[in-house]
Scaffold this motif. Structure first.
Motif, PDB file in Angstrom:
ATOM      1  N   GLY A  44      -9.565   0.815  37.772  1.00  0.00           N
ATOM      2  CA  GLY A  44     -10.131   2.080  37.698  1.00  0.00           C
ATOM      3  C   GLY A  44     -10.527   2.599  36.089  1.00  0.00           C
ATOM      4  O   GLY A  44     -11.463   3.295  35.668  1.00  0.00           O
ATOM      5  N   THR A  45      -9.369   2.297  35.286  1.00  0.00           N
ATOM      6  CA  THR A  45      -9.449   2.825  33.926  1.00  0.00           C
ATOM      7  C   THR A  45     -10.468   1.959  33.069  1.00  0.00           C
ATOM      8  O   THR A  45     -10.949   2.551  32.274  1.00  0.00           O
ATOM      9  N   GLN A  46     -10.957   0.708  33.673  1.00  0.00           N
ATOM     10  CA  GLN A  46     -11.844  -0.001  32.881  1.00  0.00           C
ATOM     11  C   GLN A  46     -13.102  -0.126  33.596  1.00  0.00           C
ATOM     12  O   GLN A  46     -14.169  -0.972  33.502  1.00  0.00           O
ATOM     13  N   THR A  47     -13.575   1.169  34.528  1.00  0.00           N
ATOM     14  CA  THR A  47     -14.748   0.998  35.505  1.00  0.00           C
ATOM     15  C   THR A  47     -15.939   0.878  34.572  1.00  0.00           C
ATOM     16  O   THR A  47     -16.730  -0.074  35.017  1.00  0.00           O
ATOM     17  N   ASP A  49     -16.450  -0.642  31.426  1.00  0.00           N
ATOM     18  CA  ASP A  49     -16.427  -1.637  30.820  1.00  0.00           C
ATOM     19  C   ASP A  49     -16.707  -2.981  32.197  1.00  0.00           C
ATOM     20  O   ASP A  49     -17.388  -3.870  31.519  1.00  0.00           O
ATOM     21  N   LEU A  50     -16.010  -2.586  33.079  1.00  0.00           N
ATOM     22  CA  LEU A  50     -16.399  -3.821  34.115  1.00  0.00           C
ATOM     23  C   LEU A  50     -17.734  -3.771  34.649  1.00  0.00           C
ATOM     24  O   LEU A  50     -18.369  -4.985  34.746  1.00  0.00           O
ATOM     25  N   LEU A  51     -18.402  -2.683  34.785  1.00  0.00           N
ATOM     26  CA  LEU A  51     -19.666  -2.685  35.110  1.00  0.00           C
ATOM     27  C   LEU A  51     -20.723  -3.222  34.021  1.00  0.00           C
ATOM     28  O   LEU A  51     -21.395  -4.006  34.511  1.00  0.00           O
ATOM     29  N   ILE A  52     -20.510  -2.827  32.620  1.00  0.00           N
ATOM     30  CA  ILE A  52     -21.225  -3.548  31.653  1.00  0.00           C
ATOM     31  C   ILE A  52     -21.021  -5.039  31.575  1.00  0.00           C
ATOM     32  O   ILE A  52     -21.862  -5.764  31.558  1.00  0.00           O
ATOM     33  N   ALA A  53     -19.805  -5.508  31.893  1.00  0.00           N
ATOM     34  CA  ALA A  53     -19.427  -6.713  31.827  1.00  0.00           C
ATOM     35  C   ALA A  53     -20.102  -7.684  33.024  1.00  0.00           C
ATOM     36  O   ALA A  53     -20.676  -8.829  32.851  1.00  0.00           O
ATOM     37  N   SER A  54     -20.091  -7.090  34.087  1.00  0.00           N
ATOM     38  CA  SER A  54     -20.696  -7.669  35.208  1.00  0.00           C
ATOM     39  C   SER A  54     -22.396  -7.784  35.069  1.00  0.00           C
ATOM     40  O   SER A  54     -23.055  -8.804  35.509  1.00  0.00           O
ATOM     41  N   MET A  55     -22.990  -6.733  34.479  1.00  0.00           N
ATOM     42  CA  MET A  55     -24.450  -6.665  34.042  1.00  0.00           C
ATOM     43  C   MET A  55     -24.597  -7.679  33.133  1.00  0.00           C
ATOM     44  O   MET A  55     -25.739  -8.387  33.243  1.00  0.00           O
ATOM     45  N   LEU A  56     -23.891  -7.948  32.209  1.00  0.00           N
ATOM     46  CA  LEU A  56     -24.039  -9.109  31.191  1.00  0.00           C
ATOM     47  C   LEU A  56     -23.934 -10.461  31.786  1.00  0.00           C
ATOM     48  O   LEU A  56     -24.976 -11.088  31.352  1.00  0.00           O
ATOM     49  N   ILE A  57     -23.005 -10.566  32.562  1.00  0.00           N
ATOM     50  CA  ILE A  57     -22.935 -12.033  33.266  1.00  0.00           C
ATOM     51  C   ILE A  57     -24.071 -12.228  34.123  1.00  0.00           C
ATOM     52  O   ILE A  57     -24.534 -13.348  34.211  1.00  0.00           O
TER      53      ILE A  57
END
Length: 453
Positions: A44-47, A49-57
């Motif tokens: 949850g602390t990287q919500t 960042d993880l969303l942006i990373a998934s969109m990039l991938i």
């Protein structure tokens, strides 16, 4: 619910439906207080960042499978990429200024600052490359408006609770770690964008809703007592009035002449608080002048590329301040003339993109967003005279998303004919010959029928 929606959004992004994850991410961008509630859950602390990373991938994977080629005209893309690359070089210079070496410590907080800033152009590129059509571009705008409803809800509640000049420091809106000056800067830039849309739209329920949102934002700005935000908001509104409604300048002139009667007492006290009873600068303003002088002394020692990204705040000048409270001085000191020029190139590329859409947009919302973005950049430049209103992720994220929407809408402008998208595998010679190229008249009708089909 938000946590599970975030997980579902990541899977949507990875499956190629990046626009769904983008809508959810855009909703959360200014709601730092809401995102922090997710920290009790795994990851949850990287919500964000993880969303942006998934969109990039998801973007990378989907771009490999696309069979069509489409070009989006962006004046912002190249300057933004160059600026992010230059900041890496500037960070190395900063390490040398602080430690005498060019290595970078992975735990250095400046790396985190660079990452957070670089995510802003990343969001811009995700926006312009993954919205499937014009309808979704409009939908993202209205998602931003929904997010602003919560921003206004939390901020107005704080404004009513902390009404004095002394307690204003407790106002953080939804940003948590930023103060009233930063929140007011975010709001006055957003207000200018909304007013740009308002002036370009015809009478409708949407226009009334946008005006209501803008008025709530102005209410919050007034009672956060930020002098820089007052100046930026007034400059932006005056430009909009000149361009779209000159008659609105009349009440502005009257209010300017009678401001000591019209404005609330706390606001008048805040404006007059720049100097004391003897006409001298107050302590806060005087310390800022001292920091500017210290900064310019460092700039003279390394004027081309500065002392390095993030190095100034690591230095102790004995004033209790660790920031120039003026982004132009800060960029000159840390990034030198090169960084200073890059900054203005990026800002003016925003203005060029917005103004181009305002002149050539094919619908009211497109023209309004273009005008709002262009004028809000003037407001942003004024805001930055009083501090860094550019590099904070929460503060600038909507600016880059607005720029992404404007760039995407520029692709649909009315005077640019739609280019027929041709499969990458197709070869020009496989296309049927034109009827005019056929000499046998008996075959003309057959070829024409095949060609147009």
């Amino acid at each position: 619910s938000l946590y599970l929606t975030g997980i579902a959004s990541m899977f949507c992004a990875l499956s190629g439906r990046v626009y769904l994850a983008l809508a959810f991410t855009v909703f959360l961008l200014p709601l730092r207080n809401v995102v922090e509630k997710l920290e009790d859950f795994p990851g949850g602390t990287q919500t964000i960042d993880l969303l942006i990373a998934s969109m990039l991938i998801g973007w990378i994977l989907s771009s490999q499978s696309k069979e069509t080629v489409s070009k989006t005209v962006s004046y912002i893309a190249t300057p933004a990429i160059i600026m992010c690359i230059y900041l890496v070089f500037s960070m190395l210079i900063g390490t040398h200024s602080l430690t005498g070496s060019f290595g970078i410590d992975p735990h250095d907080s400046r790396i985190q600052d660079w990452k957070n800033f670089t995510l802003l152009p990343v969001l811009y590129f995700i926006t312009i490359n993954n919205l499937p059509d014009k309808k979704w571009t409009h939908r993202i705008f209205w998602v931003m408006m929904a997010s602003l409803v919560l921003v206004c809800y939390y901020t107005t509640d704080q404004v009513r609770s902390y009404t004095s000049l002394l307690s204003r420091a407790k106002i953080s809106g939804t940003f948590q770690f930023l103060g009233p000056n930063e929140v007011a800067a975010f709001m006055n830039q957003t207000t200018i964008v909304l007013m740009g849309v308002f002036f370009c739209m015809k009478r409708s329920k949407e226009k009334i809703a946008i005006l209501a949102m803008a008025l709530v934002l102005v209410y919050c700005i007034i009672f956060m007592y930020s002098r820089g935000a007052y100046l930026g908001l007034c400059a932006g509104l005056i430009i909009l009035f000149i361009l779209k409604s000159p008659k609105m300048l009349i009440p502005v002139v009257i209010a300017g002449a009678l401001w000591q009667v019209v404005l609330p007492p706390q606001v008048i006290e805040r404006i007059q608080g720049t100097t004391n009873q003897y006409g001298e600068l107050d302590e806060s303003s005087e310390l800022r002048i001292v920091m500017w002088e210290r900064g310019m002394e460092l700039f003279k020692g390394s004027p081309i590329w500065g002392i390095g990204y993030g190095a100034f705040r690591r230095m102790d000048f004995g004033t209790g301040l660790h920031d120039t409270h003026n982004i132009y001085v800060k960029i000159l000191v840390e990034q030198g003339i090169i960084g200073f020029i890059l900054f203005f190139v990026v800002i003016f590329s925003f203005i060029r993109q917005g103004w181009g859409l305002y002149q050539k947009g094919d619908d009211e919302l497109s023209k309004g967003l273009g005008l709002g973005l262009a004028v809000s950049m003037i407001t942003l430049m004024i805001n930055n005279f009083f501090g860094d209103r550019w590099a904070y992720f929460e503060l600038s994220s909507f600016t880059w998303i607005f720029a992404g929407l404007v760039t995407k809408l520029y692709e649909y402008r009315i005077d640019k004919p739609r280019e027929t998208l041709m499969p990458r595998s197709a070869k020009p010679e496989t296309v049927a010959a034109r009827p005019a190229e056929v000499s046998d008249k008996s075959q003309v009708r057959k070829v024409r029928k095949s060609y147009y089909k």
